[in-house]
Design an enzyme around this catalytic site. Sequence first.
Site, PDB file in Angstrom:
ATOM      1  N   SER A  60       0.672  -1.232   0.176  1.00 28.25           N
ATOM      2  CA  SER A  60      -0.050   0.026  -0.141  1.00 28.25           C
ATOM      3  C   SER A  60       1.039   1.188  -0.057  1.00 28.25           C
ATOM      4  O   SER A  60       1.527   1.664  -1.203  1.00 28.25           O
ATOM      5  CB  SER A  60      -0.941  -0.045   1.277  1.00 28.25           C
ATOM      6  OG  SER A  60      -2.014   0.891   1.298  1.00 28.25           O
TER       7      SER A  60
ATOM      8  N   ASP B 248       9.985   5.473 -10.163  1.00 24.67           N
ATOM      9  CA  ASP B 248       9.498   6.122 -11.239  1.00 24.67           C
ATOM     10  C   ASP B 248       9.990   7.554 -11.734  1.00 24.67           C
ATOM     11  O   ASP B 248      10.374   7.797 -12.844  1.00 24.67           O
ATOM     12  CB  ASP B 248       7.901   6.439 -11.269  1.00 24.67           C
ATOM     13  CG  ASP B 248       6.970   5.442 -11.389  1.00 24.67           C
ATOM     14  OD1 ASP B 248       7.416   4.055 -11.834  1.00 24.67           O
ATOM     15  OD2 ASP B 248       5.757   5.262 -11.403  1.00 24.67           O
TER      16      ASP B 248
ATOM     17  N   LYS C  48      -0.528  -4.291  -3.416  1.00 27.95           N
ATOM     18  CA  LYS C  48      -1.868  -3.730  -3.166  1.00 27.95           C
ATOM     19  C   LYS C  48      -2.212  -2.460  -3.569  1.00 27.95           C
ATOM     20  O   LYS C  48      -1.449  -1.184  -3.168  1.00 27.95           O
ATOM     21  CB  LYS C  48      -2.177  -3.509  -1.537  1.00 27.95           C
ATOM     22  CG  LYS C  48      -3.270  -3.041  -1.067  1.00 27.95           C
ATOM     23  CD  LYS C  48      -3.462  -2.946   0.345  1.00 27.95           C
ATOM     24  CE  LYS C  48      -4.827  -2.392   0.848  1.00 27.95           C
ATOM     25  NZ  LYS C  48      -4.872  -1.027   0.528  1.00 27.95           N
TER      26      LYS C  48
END
Length: 548
Positions: A292, A303, A317
């Site tokens: 999460s 990223d 998740k």
Amino acid sequence: MKKILKKRILIPVFALTILLTGSAFKAYNNDFFEIAKQIEIFTTMFKELNMNYVDETNPGDLMDNAIKNMLNDLDPYTKFYNEQDVEAARIKRTGDYTGVGAQVRIFKDKLLIVEPYKGYPADKAGLKAGDEIIKVDGQVVADYKDDAGNLLKGVANSTVKVTYIRQGKTSNTTVKRSEIEIDAVPHFSMIDETTGYIVLRKFNEKASQQTGYALKDLKTQGAKTIILDLRGNPGGLLREAVNIVNLFVPKGQLVVTTKSKVKKYNRTYYTKRDPIDTEIPVVVLINGSSASASEIVAGTIQDLDRGVVVGSRSFGKGLVQRPKKLTYGTQLKVTISRYYTPSGRCIQALDYWNKDEKGNAVRVKQKDYNVFKTKNGRKVFDGGGVFPDEALEYSKNSAITKAILSNQSVFDFATKYYNSNSNIGEINDWKLKDSDFQNFKSFLKSSDFSFETDTEKSLNKAFEVAKTENLDDDIQRDYNTLIQNLNNSKLKAVDDNKSQLMSLLSDEIIKRYVYREGLYEYYKIYNSEIKKATEILANPSKYQRYLN
């Protein structure tokens, strides 16, 4: 008859009124009549069942089971919370509560002390990891239907009498409850002259503040590089994940996007504060239990090519929940959206709308993963958690390791080891020996540890089919040989995972002697993932190669 008829009409009409109120009307505009119809069917059935069933029924229990079974068909994060559950969720969110200061677990109907927190009431009262609590203020735990862990909570400075079993001996102690503060960052320190180490265990309301404090403090101590340890972090508050990313990236940077069928839940989250350091090299440690909010931090750092992610694939998740208040102090925690990292990927691993023959959610297959690009053009993928830039095989729990952990064998062996060894000398010089691993294997055997592989399940199923076709006599001998070979393979699997199991055993044993605080100091000397992270950070050109 008129009263019954009036109630029959009022309940569905009241439900329909709720549905037609505010945002609910917008969300369910197309099917609210169908919802009202199903509510009316349920209320009339529920009334008739309670009035006419041959034995006495408990309406509360029936309704509780009905709600939970309904939600079981959805994802495991959409849950109904009674009043006690609501309080537990508040504790998880804020990190503060009143109690005895110990992590407890219900395992096979037993209430076990998993970890007493150093200096808190349970620790002061002499309770140890592995103690089985059988009575709390005279209440027999085995007879308590609700969460027995709640028996230990209460008003600050109140006392609770605890009866427990240790090594087969029953003892009593009195614990004085106190305010308990659970730190999001339980440890930060220097690993060497230039490498700072921060452990982030929870994304509660203190997470970004404590992580920021740790980062500033380490920089004043001379830290030129940072290791952020998110291993075993199950997540928490999304906004705290955004704020922690913000410590390392400029204001105005996109961190996460949420997408939902309800328009108001479609949101984009940007960093809003001035960062602490946008240049300091960072390694983020993750494993299969990082979930999460942990995945938002790790995925965003990856990223944006802001740091190197090391360890094993994270949990996967990619779903966001929000609590919704219900009547009588209860709540519904409902999945409202999916989240997407800056590259546009959703790392949700399980498809809860598609189940296998056993009712388990199907994992997204690798062939269905989509390719995305980081800021520097590196390929990353969706569909199955955050995959590290440096994947370490020993960080990934194998099937046999998962089975041993779920059976609590590592925990139980550590308890036995601690009870048999009152002193192990200087912790930084201590290591498990090969003879200890042999003792662990004997312990597994004596505790009737069983592990059924997928291959074994398939063979058993095939053999049962063969019986129905009267073929079992012909294949019995081959079947027995295959099962024996499988059992030998399982024994070999324990040996094949020796290094990982030794590491898990060491971690659990160390905590018994020097608590979690001492475990992190031990990590800095012996932990393989930290050694790899330190090695990457010590070589600037190697660090940059991961990001280009």
